[in-house]
Design an enzyme around this catalytic site. Structure first.
Site, PDB file in Angstrom:
ATOM      1  N   THR A   1      43.895  20.299 -39.841  1.00 11.65           N
ATOM      2  CA  THR A   1      45.133  20.242 -39.008  1.00 11.65           C
ATOM      3  C   THR A   1      46.473  19.753 -39.644  1.00 11.65           C
ATOM      4  O   THR A   1      46.037  18.737 -40.631  1.00 11.65           O
ATOM      5  CB  THR A   1      44.968  19.432 -37.850  1.00 11.65           C
ATOM      6  OG1 THR A   1      46.123  19.181 -36.844  1.00 11.65           O
ATOM      7  CG2 THR A   1      44.602  17.925 -38.069  1.00 11.65           C
ATOM      8  N   SER A   2      47.627  20.178 -39.400  1.00  8.72           N
ATOM      9  CA  SER A   2      48.938  19.854 -40.263  1.00  8.72           C
ATOM     10  C   SER A   2      49.218  18.387 -39.592  1.00  8.72           C
ATOM     11  O   SER A   2      50.358  18.063 -40.185  1.00  8.72           O
ATOM     12  CB  SER A   2      49.788  20.947 -40.069  1.00  8.72           C
ATOM     13  OG  SER A   2      49.904  21.135 -38.904  1.00  8.72           O
TER      14      SER A   2
ATOM     15  N   TYR B   1      46.421  36.520 -25.527  1.00  8.68           N
ATOM     16  CA  TYR B   1      45.428  35.499 -25.325  1.00  8.68           C
ATOM     17  C   TYR B   1      43.979  36.244 -25.144  1.00  8.68           C
ATOM     18  O   TYR B   1      43.024  36.015 -26.005  1.00  8.68           O
ATOM     19  CB  TYR B   1      45.424  34.611 -24.214  1.00  8.68           C
ATOM     20  CG  TYR B   1      46.353  33.253 -24.731  1.00  8.68           C
ATOM     21  CD1 TYR B   1      47.719  33.235 -24.326  1.00  8.68           C
ATOM     22  CD2 TYR B   1      45.896  32.413 -25.270  1.00  8.68           C
ATOM     23  CE1 TYR B   1      48.391  32.384 -24.698  1.00  8.68           C
ATOM     24  CE2 TYR B   1      46.591  31.254 -25.828  1.00  8.68           C
ATOM     25  CZ  TYR B   1      47.963  31.332 -25.465  1.00  8.68           C
ATOM     26  OH  TYR B   1      48.782  30.239 -25.972  1.00  8.68           O
TER      27      TYR B   1
ATOM     28  N   GLN C   1      41.849  20.488 -31.415  1.00  4.54           N
ATOM     29  CA  GLN C   1      42.912  21.132 -30.832  1.00  4.54           C
ATOM     30  C   GLN C   1      42.639  22.624 -30.700  1.00  4.54           C
ATOM     31  O   GLN C   1      43.526  23.009 -30.189  1.00  4.54           O
ATOM     32  CB  GLN C   1      44.171  20.916 -31.777  1.00  4.54           C
ATOM     33  CG  GLN C   1      44.579  19.271 -32.235  1.00  4.54           C
ATOM     34  CD  GLN C   1      45.555  19.230 -33.052  1.00  4.54           C
ATOM     35  OE1 GLN C   1      46.691  19.414 -33.111  1.00  4.54           O
ATOM     36  NE2 GLN C   1      45.115  19.193 -34.406  1.00  4.54           N
TER      37      GLN C   1
ATOM     38  N   HIS D   1      43.449  20.929 -26.105  1.00  4.10           N
ATOM     39  CA  HIS D   1      44.539  22.038 -25.733  1.00  4.10           C
ATOM     40  C   HIS D   1      43.952  23.128 -25.098  1.00  4.10           C
ATOM     41  O   HIS D   1      44.403  24.072 -24.806  1.00  4.10           O
ATOM     42  CB  HIS D   1      44.917  22.401 -27.179  1.00  4.10           C
ATOM     43  CG  HIS D   1      46.061  21.414 -27.953  1.00  4.10           C
ATOM     44  ND1 HIS D   1      46.365  21.821 -29.022  1.00  4.10           N
ATOM     45  CD2 HIS D   1      46.449  20.506 -27.582  1.00  4.10           C
ATOM     46  CE1 HIS D   1      47.136  20.647 -29.368  1.00  4.10           C
ATOM     47  NE2 HIS D   1      47.291  19.968 -28.494  1.00  4.10           N
TER      48      HIS D   1
ATOM     49  N   VAL E   1      40.980  26.065 -29.584  1.00 12.19           N
ATOM     50  CA  VAL E   1      40.665  26.426 -28.156  1.00 12.19           C
ATOM     51  C   VAL E   1      39.334  27.503 -28.408  1.00 12.19           C
ATOM     52  O   VAL E   1      38.859  28.179 -27.481  1.00 12.19           O
ATOM     53  CB  VAL E   1      41.751  27.295 -27.684  1.00 12.19           C
ATOM     54  CG1 VAL E   1      42.814  26.179 -27.305  1.00 12.19           C
ATOM     55  CG2 VAL E   1      42.280  28.425 -28.542  1.00 12.19           C
ATOM     56  N   ASP E   2      38.724  27.763 -29.709  1.00 10.45           N
ATOM     57  CA  ASP E   2      37.686  28.411 -29.968  1.00 10.45           C
ATOM     58  C   ASP E   2      36.462  27.473 -29.649  1.00 10.45           C
ATOM     59  O   ASP E   2      36.638  26.208 -29.699  1.00 10.45           O
ATOM     60  CB  ASP E   2      37.621  29.059 -31.349  1.00 10.45           C
ATOM     61  CG  ASP E   2      37.451  28.017 -32.308  1.00 10.45           C
ATOM     62  OD1 ASP E   2      38.273  27.979 -33.191  1.00 10.45           O
ATOM     63  OD2 ASP E   2      36.404  27.007 -32.347  1.00 10.45           O
TER      64      ASP E   2
HETATM   65  N1  APR Z   1      40.139  24.519 -44.960  1.00 10.38           N
HETATM   66  C1  APR Z   1      40.743  23.355 -44.723  1.00 10.38           C
HETATM   67  N2  APR Z   1      41.812  23.257 -44.188  1.00 10.38           N
HETATM   68  C2  APR Z   1      42.585  24.566 -44.035  1.00 10.38           C
HETATM   69  C3  APR Z   1      42.062  25.820 -44.432  1.00 10.38           C
HETATM   70  C4  APR Z   1      40.991  25.680 -44.779  1.00 10.38           C
HETATM   71  N3  APR Z   1      39.984  26.749 -45.096  1.00 10.38           N
HETATM   72  N4  APR Z   1      43.070  26.604 -44.121  1.00 10.38           N
HETATM   73  C5  APR Z   1      44.084  25.914 -43.540  1.00 10.38           C
HETATM   74  N5  APR Z   1      43.867  24.708 -43.694  1.00 10.38           N
HETATM   75  C6  APR Z   1      44.632  23.473 -43.099  1.00 10.38           C
HETATM   76  C7  APR Z   1      46.223  23.603 -43.696  1.00 10.38           C
HETATM   77  O1  APR Z   1      46.216  23.093 -44.910  1.00 10.38           O
HETATM   78  C8  APR Z   1      47.031  23.049 -42.558  1.00 10.38           C
HETATM   79  O2  APR Z   1      47.138  21.473 -42.945  1.00 10.38           O
HETATM   80  O3  APR Z   1      44.786  23.635 -41.745  1.00 10.38           O
HETATM   81  C9  APR Z   1      46.127  23.242 -41.161  1.00 10.38           C
HETATM   82  C10 APR Z   1      46.674  24.011 -40.375  1.00 10.38           C
HETATM   83  O4  APR Z   1      47.788  23.589 -39.607  1.00 10.38           O
HETATM   84  P1  APR Z   1      48.330  24.570 -38.469  1.00 10.38           P
HETATM   85  O5  APR Z   1      48.424  25.599 -38.951  1.00 10.38           O
HETATM   86  O6  APR Z   1      49.691  23.789 -38.240  1.00 10.38           O
HETATM   87  O7  APR Z   1      47.214  24.351 -37.395  1.00 10.38           O
HETATM   88  P2  APR Z   1      47.059  23.137 -36.284  1.00 10.38           P
HETATM   89  O8  APR Z   1      47.426  21.903 -37.073  1.00 10.38           O
HETATM   90  O9  APR Z   1      45.788  23.050 -35.627  1.00 10.38           O
HETATM   91  O10 APR Z   1      47.983  23.285 -35.016  1.00 10.38           O
HETATM   92  C11 APR Z   1      48.037  22.265 -34.166  1.00 10.38           C
HETATM   93  O11 APR Z   1      49.614  23.471 -32.966  1.00 10.38           O
HETATM   94  O12 APR Z   1      50.603  25.337 -31.987  1.00 10.38           O
HETATM   95  C12 APR Z   1      49.585  24.303 -31.861  1.00 10.38           C
HETATM   96  O13 APR Z   1      48.150  24.410 -29.995  1.00 10.38           O
HETATM   97  C13 APR Z   1      48.444  24.610 -31.460  1.00 10.38           C
HETATM   98  O14 APR Z   1      46.385  23.407 -31.441  1.00 10.38           O
HETATM   99  C14 APR Z   1      47.336  23.950 -32.292  1.00 10.38           C
HETATM  100  C15 APR Z   1      48.477  22.854 -32.799  1.00 10.38           C
END
Ligand code: APR
Length: 237
Positions: free
Chosen positions: A176-177, A58, A91, A109, A93-94
């Site tokens: 977000t995914s 971290y 979600q 988060h 943390v920045d």
């Molecule tokens: N522009 C738009 N979307 C983007 C870009 C971009 N430049 N780059 C990546 N993405 C999208 C991807 O297509 C994906 O849908 O961002 C998403 C990232 O998904 P994850 O990596 O799963 O991240 P996130 O959804 O934020 O994860 C949620 O998981 O591990 C935990 O606490 C952690 O807050 C996090 C949570």
């Protein structure tokens, strides 16, 4: 069904909105969880077993986040406050939404810029980009830890976030995914009659009622924000 508020926008953001600021996502090809184990570094069990490794993980992320700059997507989202009440449920943390000018940000988060004690009623300390080291104690004598919600810990502000999503006339999900609950479940509370958009590079399942706008956040979000600003309802407050 709750009453829609025409001037309310809720933005549900994930790591993808900060990707173009140079901060890693989690599940993309170069995502954090493809290089590190969340079980070892983002769980209470990992903290118990090797707190130094968790603190180092971290500390590195905090320094990178502190050095990063908000991008055009963060700035466009902040610009919506000129004509709407904007609530950001992130979600992430920045602090890039805040540094872009957004004033109502709910970090479900946690936040890298804070440390907290490890007692049942911990005190929080703002540390910005500074590291936390083993032996650095809270006022109550407990070891300081990142003020991050780890897997298995309770998320924050969920009820407040749910209430905002349920009454927003516009809901933007960006970067977000939607794979981590309960944060991802918030999309289910979006009002049937709300305008609902999802911006990502790719998505497994587009939530019901959402329009998928495929592309980079810095391309798609400014255009969507300009459209929403042109449609802004009169301020009848
Ligand atoms: N522009 C738009 N979307 C983007 C870009 C971009 N430049 N780059 C990546 N993405 C999208 C991807 O297509 C994906 O849908 O961002 C998403 C990232 O998904 P994850 O990596 O799963 O991240 P996130 O959804 O934020 O994860 C949620 O998981 O591990 C935990 O606490 C952690 O807050 C996090 C949570």
């Amino acid at each position: 069904m709750k009453q829609l508020q025409p001037r309310k926008i809720v933005v549900l953001s994930g790591s993808g909105v900060s990707a173009e600021s140079g901060l890693p996502t989690f599940r993309d090809a170069k995502g954090l969880w493809n290089s590190y184990s969340w079980q070892e570094l983002a769980s209470p069990d990992g903290w118990q077993r090797h707190p130094e490794a968790v603190l180092a993980f971290y500390n590195e992320r905090r320094q990178k986040a502190w050095q990063a700059e908000p991008n055009a997507a963060h700035i466009a989202i902040a610009s919506l406050e000129a004509a709407y009440e904007v609530v950001i449920v992130t979600q992430n943390v920045d602090a890039l939404h805040e540094r872009a000018g957004s004033r109502h940000v709910l970090h479900v988060h946690g936040e890298l810029a804070y440390a907290r004690g490890t007692s049942p009623t911990p005190r929080r300390y703002r540390i910005d980009g500074e590291p936390i080291v083993l032996g650095q104690l809270c006022e109550d004598g407990t070891q300081l830890r990142p003020d991050i919600v780890w897997f298995g810990e309770s998320v924050r502000h969920f009820d407040e976030a749910e209430a905002h999503v349920a009454t927003a006339a516009r809901v933007l999900v960006v970067g977000t995914s939607l794979t981590v609950n309960p944060a991802a479940s918030l999309v289910q509370y979006a009002h049937r009659d709300a305008q609902k958009a999802l911006v990502a590079l790719e998505i497994e399942d587009v939530p019901r009622g959402f329009t998928f706008l495929q592309g980079r956040a810095t391309d798609v979000v400014p255009a969507l924000a300009a459209k929403w600003l042109s449609e802004a309802p009169p301020d009848t407050r």
